[in-house]
Design a protein around this motif. Sequence first.
Motif, mmCIF file in Angstrom:
data_model
loop_
_atom_site.group_PDB
_atom_site.id
_atom_site.type_symbol
_atom_site.label_atom_id
_atom_site.label_comp_id
_atom_site.label_asym_id
_atom_site.label_seq_id
_atom_site.Cartn_x
_atom_site.Cartn_y
_atom_site.Cartn_z
ATOM 1 N N SER A 112 30.641 53.911 26.843
ATOM 2 C CA SER A 112 32.075 53.888 27.136
ATOM 3 C C SER A 112 32.624 52.463 27.252
ATOM 4 N N GLU A 113 31.854 51.539 27.804
ATOM 5 C CA GLU A 113 32.336 50.172 27.978
ATOM 6 C C GLU A 113 32.561 49.504 26.619
ATOM 7 N N ARG A 114 31.635 49.722 25.685
ATOM 8 C CA ARG A 114 31.804 49.112 24.368
ATOM 9 C C ARG A 114 32.983 49.736 23.629
ATOM 10 N N VAL A 115 33.165 51.043 23.780
ATOM 11 C CA VAL A 115 34.302 51.719 23.139
ATOM 12 C C VAL A 115 35.614 51.175 23.694
ATOM 13 N N GLU A 116 35.678 51.015 25.033
ATOM 14 C CA GLU A 116 36.893 50.498 25.666
ATOM 15 C C GLU A 116 37.200 49.071 25.207
ATOM 16 N N SER A 117 36.177 48.213 25.132
ATOM 17 C CA SER A 117 36.407 46.821 24.727
ATOM 18 C C SER A 117 36.843 46.738 23.266
ATOM 19 N N THR A 118 36.282 47.613 22.430
ATOM 20 C CA THR A 118 36.691 47.651 21.026
ATOM 21 C C THR A 118 38.140 48.101 20.905
ATOM 22 N N ALA A 119 38.521 49.119 21.690
ATOM 23 C CA ALA A 119 39.898 49.622 21.657
ATOM 24 C C ALA A 119 40.884 48.560 22.132
ATOM 25 N N ARG A 120 40.512 47.784 23.143
ATOM 26 C CA ARG A 120 41.388 46.714 23.632
ATOM 27 C C ARG A 120 41.575 45.644 22.557
ATOM 28 N N MET A 121 40.499 45.343 21.851
ATOM 29 C CA MET A 121 40.562 44.350 20.791
ATOM 30 C C MET A 121 41.565 44.760 19.711
ATOM 31 N N LEU A 122 41.642 46.073 19.451
ATOM 32 C CA LEU A 122 42.509 46.591 18.394
ATOM 33 C C LEU A 122 43.856 47.087 18.909
ATOM 34 N N GLY A 123 44.052 47.064 20.219
ATOM 35 C CA GLY A 123 45.323 47.501 20.794
ATOM 36 C C GLY A 123 45.553 48.999 20.722
ATOM 37 N N ILE A 124 44.486 49.800 20.830
ATOM 38 C CA ILE A 124 44.619 51.260 20.730
ATOM 39 C C ILE A 124 44.047 51.957 21.965
ATOM 40 N N GLU A 125 43.937 51.237 23.076
ATOM 41 C CA GLU A 125 43.355 51.859 24.269
ATOM 42 C C GLU A 125 44.188 53.030 24.785
ATOM 43 N N SER A 126 45.488 53.042 24.502
ATOM 44 C CA SER A 126 46.361 54.114 25.001
ATOM 45 C C SER A 126 46.234 55.414 24.214
ATOM 46 N N VAL A 127 45.563 55.393 23.059
ATOM 47 C CA VAL A 127 45.462 56.607 22.235
ATOM 48 C C VAL A 127 44.028 57.121 22.139
ATOM 49 N N LEU A 128 43.146 56.617 22.972
ATOM 50 C CA LEU A 128 41.741 56.999 22.863
ATOM 51 C C LEU A 128 41.509 58.484 23.095
ATOM 52 N N ASP A 129 42.315 59.105 23.952
ATOM 53 C CA ASP A 129 42.081 60.512 24.279
ATOM 54 C C ASP A 129 42.922 61.464 23.427
ATOM 55 N N ARG A 130 43.587 60.943 22.415
ATOM 56 C CA ARG A 130 44.282 61.795 21.451
ATOM 57 C C ARG A 130 43.352 62.103 20.280
ATOM 58 N N TYR A 131 43.854 62.952 19.387
ATOM 59 C CA TYR A 131 43.108 63.292 18.176
ATOM 60 C C TYR A 131 43.722 62.570 16.983
ATOM 61 N N PRO A 132 42.954 62.359 15.907
ATOM 62 C CA PRO A 132 43.483 61.633 14.750
ATOM 63 C C PRO A 132 44.795 62.191 14.212
ATOM 64 N N ALA A 133 44.972 63.506 14.234
ATOM 65 C CA ALA A 133 46.190 64.114 13.706
ATOM 66 C C ALA A 133 47.429 63.722 14.508
ATOM 67 N N GLN A 134 47.240 63.238 15.739
ATOM 68 C CA GLN A 134 48.360 62.857 16.592
ATOM 69 C C GLN A 134 48.753 61.388 16.424
ATOM 70 N N LEU A 135 48.104 60.689 15.502
ATOM 71 C CA LEU A 135 48.335 59.261 15.327
ATOM 72 C C LEU A 135 49.087 58.967 14.031
ATOM 73 N N SER A 136 49.682 57.788 13.992
ATOM 74 C CA SER A 136 50.288 57.303 12.745
ATOM 75 C C SER A 136 49.177 56.792 11.828
ATOM 76 N N GLY A 137 49.553 56.494 10.581
ATOM 77 C CA GLY A 137 48.563 55.995 9.636
ATOM 78 C C GLY A 137 47.935 54.687 10.089
#
Length: 452
Positions: A112-137
């Motif tokens: 979980s720590e590595r996933v969180e740090s990767t998400a912060r790097m990409l600016g997507i930490e707020s959408v981690l608990d959504r599904y791909p269909a709920q995201l923009s391209g």
Amino acid sequence: MTRAIALHQVSKAYGRAPRAVDNLSLSIAPGEFVVLLGPSGCGKSTVLRMIAGLEEVTEGELLLDGEPANHMPPSERGMAMVFQNFALYPSMTNRANIGFPLKLENPRQDHSERVESTARMLGIESVLDRYPAQLSGGERQRVAMGRAISRRPSAFLMDEPLSNLDAKLRNHLRAEIAQLTAELGVTTVYVTHDQAEAMSLGHRVAVMRGGVLQQVSAPREVYALPENVFVAAFIGTPRINLLRAVVHAPLDGRMSIDLGRQRLPLPEPLSAEHQLLRIQQGRDLIVGLRSEAVRIAPPSHARPGEVALSGVVEHVEYQGHEALVHLNTGSQPAVVPELESARPQQAARRRRRAGGGGTGVGVLERLRERATGHVGGPVVSLDEPVSGRQDPHSPDRPGLMAGDLVVRTGPDMRLRRGGQVPLLVDLEHLYVFDQQGRRICPLPRDVPGLDV
């Protein structure tokens, strides 16, 4: 850890078809960002898949950190691929998608720590608990990149990752990819047909045509010193103006380049590069002029090294910050077959079938087509122009034909369609290619400022 990648005379063939990749040699240093650039079907994705281990190498040798890797399984290469179509699992949350390769490597460890740090790097930490269909391209592509980054691979392999996105988002993510790969310092091989991506991202650009590597250079050098007509035509917007020409070098007169209806006199004393054109006397050549090498101005405003030309205005493209003026100078364009529309070629093929049927002439034409389509075929066509092209200076021409020269100008210049305008050509930015499309002029040399 980052990885050195080397391909030595690598080829890929599928059955009896022409080779998808032919005798390609390319070395990529650790941490380098190399872009494979070329039109669709040129073999760039095949090269990427051979590096990843998803395609076998038919001939030649692939080295990873100096060790032979032709038969190394993909799982042992330590590389991560980012695809064009995102390739996310729709039933998993984005958090699970990013952590999936980590879970495969070590199912019992908490990632979980590595996933969180990767998400912060990409600016997507707020959408981690959504599904791909709920995201923009764009968000989905960030998740796909996060899945690759989380593995901490030795190399990134990116296969047109931005081609499914709209233009604005593509430009934004392009800047993010450049910054991200620079921060991580990971070797990156990036495949694209978009020259803007290639020129802005790559430390070096490898241009491919028909499975054959044409040139590998820094972006500025690929633009300023193209090895052949294909590279010159593929790099640059708008496309370089390519015109058929003949050199005239009389013993007792001024040397000039004949463009058909007009001539470009070479200034005296001749430069070393222009002196070399003397041996091309009487031969068919191709002259290349980028749009910024020609300006609309009268001969009285000529600067040193500029010569006069004239053209008839065919069309003006307003671009906001500039305008592109399409002119007819009476010259005959040289055609780069792979970069032209397929429709005229298909029409010509239908005419041959209708006229030749199963005769020997039809067979010869088909064999000629196959030969010229081979990877070693010509990069330019010097066939006679399509009938119906008229002299732009003829007073009885019924209508304006397509232009042969595109010139950049300011957006405020007022030009009338059909009007004749004076032009000045900067001969210092003149390219000359032989009949096979190889560059004759300018001579190979270091481009000023390439290391800046």
